[in-house]
Structure formats: C-alpha cells, structure tokens
Design an enzyme around this catalytic site. Structure first.
Site, PDB file in Angstrom:
ATOM      1  N   TYR A  22     -10.091 -11.107  -6.325  1.00  0.00           N
ATOM      2  CA  TYR A  22      -9.357 -10.999  -7.580  1.00  0.00           C
ATOM      3  C   TYR A  22      -9.783 -12.075  -8.582  1.00  0.00           C
ATOM      4  CZ  TYR A  22      -6.211  -7.646  -5.399  1.00  0.00           C
ATOM      5  OH  TYR A  22      -5.704  -6.541  -4.782  1.00  0.00           O
ATOM      6  N   ARG A  24      -0.909  -2.214  -6.888  1.00  0.00           N
ATOM      7  CA  ARG A  24      -1.100  -3.313  -5.926  1.00  0.00           C
ATOM      8  C   ARG A  24      -1.963  -4.415  -6.539  1.00  0.00           C
ATOM      9  NH1 ARG A  24      -1.212  -4.517  -0.370  1.00  0.00           N
ATOM     10  NH2 ARG A  24      -3.189  -5.197   0.506  1.00  0.00           N
ATOM     11  N   HIS A  37      -3.035   2.826  -6.572  1.00  0.00           N
ATOM     12  CA  HIS A  37      -3.432   1.585  -5.897  1.00  0.00           C
ATOM     13  C   HIS A  37      -3.558   0.429  -6.873  1.00  0.00           C
ATOM     14  CE1 HIS A  37      -4.820  -0.437  -2.296  1.00  0.00           C
ATOM     15  NE2 HIS A  37      -5.811  -0.978  -2.985  1.00  0.00           N
ATOM     16  N   LYS A  85      -2.319  -2.209   8.403  1.00  0.00           N
ATOM     17  CA  LYS A  85      -3.713  -2.261   8.830  1.00  0.00           C
ATOM     18  C   LYS A  85      -3.866  -3.152  10.065  1.00  0.00           C
ATOM     19  CE  LYS A  85      -6.718  -1.024   4.998  1.00  0.00           C
ATOM     20  NZ  LYS A  85      -7.876  -1.457   4.191  1.00  0.00           N
ATOM     21  N   ARG A 115       0.849  -1.181   0.000  1.00  0.00           N
ATOM     22  CA  ARG A 115       0.000   0.000   0.000  1.00  0.00           C
ATOM     23  C   ARG A 115       0.890   1.239   0.000  1.00  0.00           C
ATOM     24  NH1 ARG A 115      -2.035  -3.540   4.035  1.00  0.00           N
ATOM     25  NH2 ARG A 115      -4.104  -4.379   3.541  1.00  0.00           N
ATOM     26  N   HIS A 132      -3.667  -8.604   3.741  1.00  0.00           N
ATOM     27  CA  HIS A 132      -5.123  -8.611   3.829  1.00  0.00           C
ATOM     28  C   HIS A 132      -5.556  -9.173   5.184  1.00  0.00           C
ATOM     29  CE1 HIS A 132      -5.899  -8.595  -0.805  1.00  0.00           C
ATOM     30  NE2 HIS A 132      -5.720  -7.392  -0.307  1.00  0.00           N
TER      31      HIS A 132
END
Length: 312
Positions: free
Chosen positions: A289, A249, A246, A170, A145, A280
């Site tokens: 995805y 990524r 982004h 995160k 990120r 994640h």
C-alpha cells in the site's frame, strides 16, 4: 511406489493440513493426473506438463502459467519419491500477475452506495435492502474480505464486547476485529430486523442470509454491487470494468495508514498491526500500500522532509 493419483491426494492432504484450501489447485491437479493417465505416463515430464497447461488456446497466457505452477509445486513434492520427475523451471511460461489498480472511494461515494442499498427492491424479500446496507457498510469499516463477511455467523458477532470473530480465513487463520459503537448500532438494528423476519421460518445461522435462508451467494453480491454502482455513477451503464467490492478493503487499509501519518505516528512500525487486522499472511502484502497510493507516498515524503529540516 504409489501412483501419481495417490501421490496427488497425499500432496493435497498434506498442504490442506497446513491450512491451504487449494480449491482450484486441487481440481486442476486431479485434471492433470487424468491427463497423465490418458497418456499412460508414469512420471511427470516437462513436455507433458507444458502440453497440459496449454490445452486451451483461447485462454490468456496468465492462465497457462498458473496451470503450470500447480504442476510445478506438485512435481517438487513428487521428486522426493520418484527421481524420474521433471520439475518445470520458472522460465517456462513465465508470467507475473499485475495487480488491478485499486479505486479509492470517497466518503460521499460510500454514503451513496449505502443509501442506494436501502432502496433496493424488497417486494420478494423485505430484508434484502438491510442485508446489503449492512454488508457493504461492514466491508467499508472493517476491511474484511467479501468471503469472510459471507461466512460470518451469529455466534461471531459480540455486540456487548464490540468484537467480530473472523473464523477460518486464509490459511485457516482466525482473528478478532474490534467494532466502533456506530457499527454496533447498525448491526444491532439489522439483527433485530433479521430476527423479526425469520422468526417463524427455517433459516441458517449465517449473519447475512439469502431469501432461501442460506448463506449469501458471492455472484449475487457482485451483481447487486454492480447494479448499485451504476445507479450512483461509479460505473457507466455499459461499463464492464470499474470500482470493485474488494476496493473497499483497500480503502480501509489506506485510510488507516493516512490516519497514522497525519497523527504523527510511525506508520511503518505499525504496519504489522494493520497486517494482522487485515489477515494478511505476509507483512509484505501490507507494505504494498505504501508504494501503490500517491496519497501515502506524499505523506511519507512530507514526513521525510520534516526530518531533514530538523536535522539541518
């Protein structure tokens, strides 16, 4: 019984202790508490929560729904100590956010972006072209990120072990990212230039630093990316929308999955590995995805067809 403001601080402290950063949530909830105090309300009601959420008629309905979701989470917490609390139901201001359609950069487009970065004006800050060349290149080959890359410090870069340490991402999680030899070489060159430039100047320990020696600003990164995107034709000169940072990524994730498929490996079983690499929180975020990219759907179908041929 404590006040709504006291309960709000307790709620935010509890969730932050669990790893949630809650920057926007915290600011919004404190604003909500101020609104409640102005109305001399001692407990949360659906009417007041809805009125607060819809205070700004100029914003999108998605913003109303998001504001109400902040109150909903706090109301659930507050109801344990104040039974008068009304919890806004999910059907009140319903909204499901739509994911922006990701853009899949070609190898040529990535090369053009990096070459354009090296041509950035450096009259006021000679390190600037090398900073953005290194930053955008690192994002494309690691899937990090933007915020994670901005927070990298020198201590997080171990070129001997070929590993990056991403700290406090995160939910406060940290992870290790292995680096290819070519990436290590580019970083080594950048670090040498960085060392020479800042040798006699005061600066921070961040890997990518601004002209003032501080951490790069996110808005400056986006403006630079948009400028370069227009120069190389990814965006029109007047376009306000187009490929995003982004999406680098997303490209990394898709290339990893395509590589597994084409190598005859079981991509679905390896998804948890990619999920951990990307940082994640839920593997379901990585499964997205498989359904979002036509190339991946095509590879999955070809794999299924081969299985059917073997069985028949």
């Amino acid at each position: 019984m404590n006040t709504l403001r006291e309960a709000t601080h307790e709620y935010l402290s509890m969730r932050r202790a669990l790893g949630f950063k809650l920057r926007e949530t915290g600011a919004r909830l404190l604003d909500f508490v101020t609104f409640m105090e102005q109305h001399r309300a001692l407990y949360i009601t659906n009417k007041l929560a809805l009125t607060w959420a819809q205070q700004s008629p100029a914003v999108q309905p998605s913003t109303w729904a998001q504001r109400l979701s902040f109150v909903r989470g706090f109301a659930r917490y507050r109801s344990a100590t104040d039974p008068r609390t009304e919890i806004p139901v999910e059907s009140l201001l319903p909204f499901r956010a739509q994911r922006a359609r990701p853009y899949y950069y070609s190898d040529k487009e990535i090369q053009n972006l990096l070459h354009a970065a090296l041509k950035l004006p450096g009259s006021n800050y000679k390190l600037r072209p090398w900073i953005y060349h290194g930053l955008f290149g690192l994002l494309s080959v690691t899937g990090m990120r933007v915020g994670e890359a901005c927070h990298l410090e020198l201590q997080d870069v171990d070129l001997k072990a070929a590993v990056l340490t991403v700290r406090g991402a995160k939910f406060g999680k940290s992870r290790l990212l292995p680096l290819h030899t070519s990436t290590c070489n580019v970083l080594a060159d950048y670090l040498a230039r960085r060392q020479r430039f800042w040798a006699a100047r005061s600066h921070s320990s961040y890997l990518f630093v601004s002209s003032r020696g501080n951490r790069l600003d996110g808005a400056d990164i986006r403006r630079t990316f948009y400028t370069l995107s227009r120069q190389i034709g990814l965006r029109g000169l007047s376009d306000s929308h187009g490929p995003r940072i982004h999406d680098l990524r997303h490209r990394f994730a898709v290339k990893s999955l395509l590589h597994w498929y084409r190598a005859g490996q079981d991509a679905e079983r390896r998804l948890p590995i990619l999920s951990a690499y990307l940082g994640h929180v839920h593997v379901a975020d990585t499964y997205w995805y498989l359904s979002a990219w036509p190339e991946l759907m095509g590879e999955a179908m070809r794999r299924l067809e081969r299985r059917w041929e073997v069985q028949s």
